[in-house]
Every structure is written in C-alpha cells, then in structure tokens.
Scaffold this motif. Sequence first.
Motif, PDB file in Angstrom:
ATOM      1  N   ARG A  82       0.854  -1.181   0.000  1.00  8.24           N
ATOM      2  CA  ARG A  82       0.000   0.000   0.000  1.00  8.24           C
ATOM      3  C   ARG A  82       0.894   1.237   0.000  1.00  8.24           C
ATOM      4  O   ARG A  82       1.751   1.387   0.858  1.00  8.24           O
ATOM      5  N   TYR A  83       0.673   2.125  -0.956  1.00 10.71           N
ATOM      6  CA  TYR A  83       1.449   3.355  -1.065  1.00 10.71           C
ATOM      7  C   TYR A  83       0.505   4.548  -1.021  1.00 10.71           C
ATOM      8  O   TYR A  83      -0.677   4.429  -1.315  1.00 10.71           O
ATOM      9  N   GLN A  84       1.075   5.708  -0.681  1.00  7.19           N
ATOM     10  CA  GLN A  84       0.257   6.906  -0.578  1.00  7.19           C
ATOM     11  C   GLN A  84       0.548   7.859  -1.723  1.00  7.19           C
ATOM     12  O   GLN A  84       1.688   7.978  -2.172  1.00  7.19           O
ATOM     13  N   GLY A  85      -0.481   8.538  -2.168  1.00  6.82           N
ATOM     14  CA  GLY A  85      -0.344   9.555  -3.203  1.00  6.82           C
ATOM     15  C   GLY A  85      -1.062  10.818  -2.767  1.00  6.82           C
ATOM     16  O   GLY A  85      -1.784  10.826  -1.769  1.00  6.82           O
ATOM     17  N   GLU A  86      -0.864  11.870  -3.537  1.00  4.21           N
ATOM     18  CA  GLU A  86      -1.473  13.151  -3.196  1.00  4.21           C
ATOM     19  C   GLU A  86      -1.800  13.914  -4.474  1.00  4.21           C
ATOM     20  O   GLU A  86      -1.032  13.885  -5.430  1.00  4.21           O
ATOM     21  N   ILE A  87      -2.935  14.558  -4.476  1.00  3.77           N
ATOM     22  CA  ILE A  87      -3.316  15.423  -5.586  1.00  3.77           C
ATOM     23  C   ILE A  87      -3.628  16.798  -5.017  1.00  3.77           C
ATOM     24  O   ILE A  87      -4.207  16.912  -3.935  1.00  3.77           O
ATOM     25  N   GLU A  88      -3.196  17.832  -5.735  1.00  6.80           N
ATOM     26  CA  GLU A  88      -3.460  19.196  -5.293  1.00  6.80           C
ATOM     27  C   GLU A  88      -4.337  19.881  -6.328  1.00  6.80           C
ATOM     28  O   GLU A  88      -4.085  19.793  -7.527  1.00  6.80           O
ATOM     29  N   MET A  89      -5.362  20.551  -5.838  1.00  7.98           N
ATOM     30  CA  MET A  89      -6.309  21.250  -6.699  1.00  7.98           C
ATOM     31  C   MET A  89      -6.303  22.728  -6.336  1.00  7.98           C
ATOM     32  O   MET A  89      -6.240  23.099  -5.165  1.00  7.98           O
ATOM     33  N   LEU A  90      -6.372  23.567  -7.344  1.00 12.21           N
ATOM     34  CA  LEU A  90      -6.535  25.001  -7.160  1.00 12.21           C
ATOM     35  C   LEU A  90      -7.853  25.359  -7.835  1.00 12.21           C
ATOM     36  O   LEU A  90      -7.921  25.445  -9.059  1.00 12.21           O
ATOM     37  N   GLY A  91      -8.882  25.499  -7.035  1.00 11.47           N
ATOM     38  CA  GLY A  91     -10.227  25.625  -7.607  1.00 11.47           C
ATOM     39  C   GLY A  91     -10.568  24.301  -8.266  1.00 11.47           C
ATOM     40  O   GLY A  91     -10.484  23.245  -7.643  1.00 11.47           O
ATOM     41  N   MET A  92     -10.937  24.342  -9.542  1.00  9.78           N
ATOM     42  CA  MET A  92     -11.239  23.112 -10.280  1.00  9.78           C
ATOM     43  C   MET A  92     -10.055  22.677 -11.151  1.00  9.78           C
ATOM     44  O   MET A  92     -10.203  21.805 -11.987  1.00  9.78           O
ATOM     45  N   GLN A  93      -8.892  23.271 -10.955  1.00  8.06           N
ATOM     46  CA  GLN A  93      -7.706  22.939 -11.740  1.00  8.06           C
ATOM     47  C   GLN A  93      -6.776  22.045 -10.930  1.00  8.06           C
ATOM     48  O   GLN A  93      -6.490  22.343  -9.773  1.00  8.06           O
ATOM     49  N   GLN A  94      -6.304  20.979 -11.558  1.00  7.07           N
ATOM     50  CA  GLN A  94      -5.297  20.120 -10.917  1.00  7.07           C
ATOM     51  C   GLN A  94      -3.942  20.790 -11.080  1.00  7.07           C
ATOM     52  O   GLN A  94      -3.533  21.110 -12.179  1.00  7.07           O
ATOM     53  N   THR A  95      -3.238  21.014  -9.962  1.00  5.39           N
ATOM     54  CA  THR A  95      -1.914  21.628 -10.061  1.00  5.39           C
ATOM     55  C   THR A  95      -0.805  20.586 -10.072  1.00  5.39           C
ATOM     56  O   THR A  95       0.181  20.756 -10.760  1.00  5.39           O
ATOM     57  N   HIS A  96      -0.962  19.512  -9.283  1.00  5.83           N
ATOM     58  CA  HIS A  96       0.009  18.424  -9.371  1.00  5.83           C
ATOM     59  C   HIS A  96      -0.579  17.156  -8.759  1.00  5.83           C
ATOM     60  O   HIS A  96      -1.536  17.203  -7.994  1.00  5.83           O
ATOM     61  N   ILE A  97       0.042  16.046  -9.123  1.00  2.00           N
ATOM     62  CA  ILE A  97      -0.318  14.756  -8.542  1.00  2.00           C
ATOM     63  C   ILE A  97       0.994  14.044  -8.226  1.00  2.00           C
ATOM     64  O   ILE A  97       1.956  14.130  -8.984  1.00  2.00           O
ATOM     65  N   TYR A  98       1.042  13.406  -7.078  1.00  4.22           N
ATOM     66  CA  TYR A  98       2.270  12.773  -6.619  1.00  4.22           C
ATOM     67  C   TYR A  98       1.969  11.337  -6.200  1.00  4.22           C
ATOM     68  O   TYR A  98       0.981  11.078  -5.513  1.00  4.22           O
ATOM     69  N   PHE A  99       2.828  10.415  -6.634  1.00  2.00           N
ATOM     70  CA  PHE A  99       2.760   9.021  -6.218  1.00  2.00           C
ATOM     71  C   PHE A  99       4.048   8.686  -5.502  1.00  2.00           C
ATOM     72  O   PHE A  99       5.143   8.995  -5.998  1.00  2.00           O
ATOM     73  N   GLU A 100       3.947   8.047  -4.332  1.00  2.00           N
ATOM     74  CA  GLU A 100       5.147   7.603  -3.624  1.00  2.00           C
ATOM     75  C   GLU A 100       5.926   6.630  -4.521  1.00  2.00           C
ATOM     76  O   GLU A 100       5.325   5.907  -5.323  1.00  2.00           O
ATOM     77  N   PRO A 101       7.243   6.567  -4.373  1.00  2.00           N
ATOM     78  CA  PRO A 101       7.994   5.560  -5.112  1.00  2.00           C
ATOM     79  C   PRO A 101       7.472   4.169  -4.732  1.00  2.00           C
ATOM     80  O   PRO A 101       7.252   3.881  -3.563  1.00  2.00           O
ATOM     81  N   HIS A 102       7.275   3.348  -5.736  1.00  2.57           N
ATOM     82  CA  HIS A 102       6.672   2.028  -5.499  1.00  2.57           C
ATOM     83  C   HIS A 102       7.308   0.984  -6.399  1.00  2.57           C
ATOM     84  O   HIS A 102       7.940   1.290  -7.399  1.00  2.57           O
ATOM     85  N   ALA A 103       7.116  -0.280  -5.992  1.00  2.00           N
ATOM     86  CA  ALA A 103       7.626  -1.404  -6.787  1.00  2.00           C
ATOM     87  C   ALA A 103       6.679  -1.666  -7.943  1.00  2.00           C
ATOM     88  O   ALA A 103       5.474  -1.506  -7.838  1.00  2.00           O
ATOM     89  N   PHE A 104       7.252  -2.094  -9.076  1.00  2.00           N
ATOM     90  CA  PHE A 104       6.431  -2.418 -10.243  1.00  2.00           C
ATOM     91  C   PHE A 104       6.150  -3.883 -10.319  1.00  2.00           C
ATOM     92  O   PHE A 104       6.879  -4.728 -10.157  1.00  2.00           O
TER      93      PHE A 104
END
Length: 104
Positions: A82-104
């Motif tokens: 299980r890994y954690q990610g994060e998305i940032e929104m400014l109003g209705m606009q996505q500013t960034h999305i982040y995924f923790e480093p994970h195994a493939f």
Amino acid sequence: MNLTLLDICLIFALSILALLIWQNFKVREFALRRVKQECEKIELQILDDSIYGSHWRPTFEHGQLKIRRRYRFYFTATGTNRYQGEIEMLGMQQTHIYFEPHAF
C-alpha cells in the motif's frame, strides 16, 4: 410573516455555507476522477476507491480568490503493498499529482 434584518442575514449566511459545501463536494469528486484516470494511465490501482482531504487554504491566484486543496489517497502497483499519493487542486484545476515511489 415578517422577516427581520437578522433573519435575512442568517438565511444569506446559511445559503453561502450550503454553496461552499456543495462546491467542496464537486471539487472532491473531480479530484477523485482525475486520480482514477491517472492510476489507470500508469497501471496502478487506487485502493478504497476514495480520497480524503489533508488540508485546504484560501489563496489569491491572478487576482482571484481560490481555494487550494490537497487530497490524499492510497494505491497499489502489485496488489500487496500500500502506497500513498497526493493530488493538489486550485479551484477546479489540478496543479500536481504525486505518487510515492513504489515497486512495479
């Protein structure tokens, strides 16, 4: 029925509060859709099919007042970890999305 100025102010304040809550749900659902699309694109699976707000704050962007919101979510690449990610929104606009480093 007579309305006083206080009654009108309370109705107005409750209407604004309801509008803000509705807008927050709208942004949250849009962010969840974006996370699902991004996970599908890079072949990850979002866990619990949900996101949760980590924080929000008002900010001025190009002279307009907008709310910057961050949502966190969990995902997996292999089905076991299980890994954690994060998305940032400014109003209705996505500013960034982040995924923790994970195994493939």
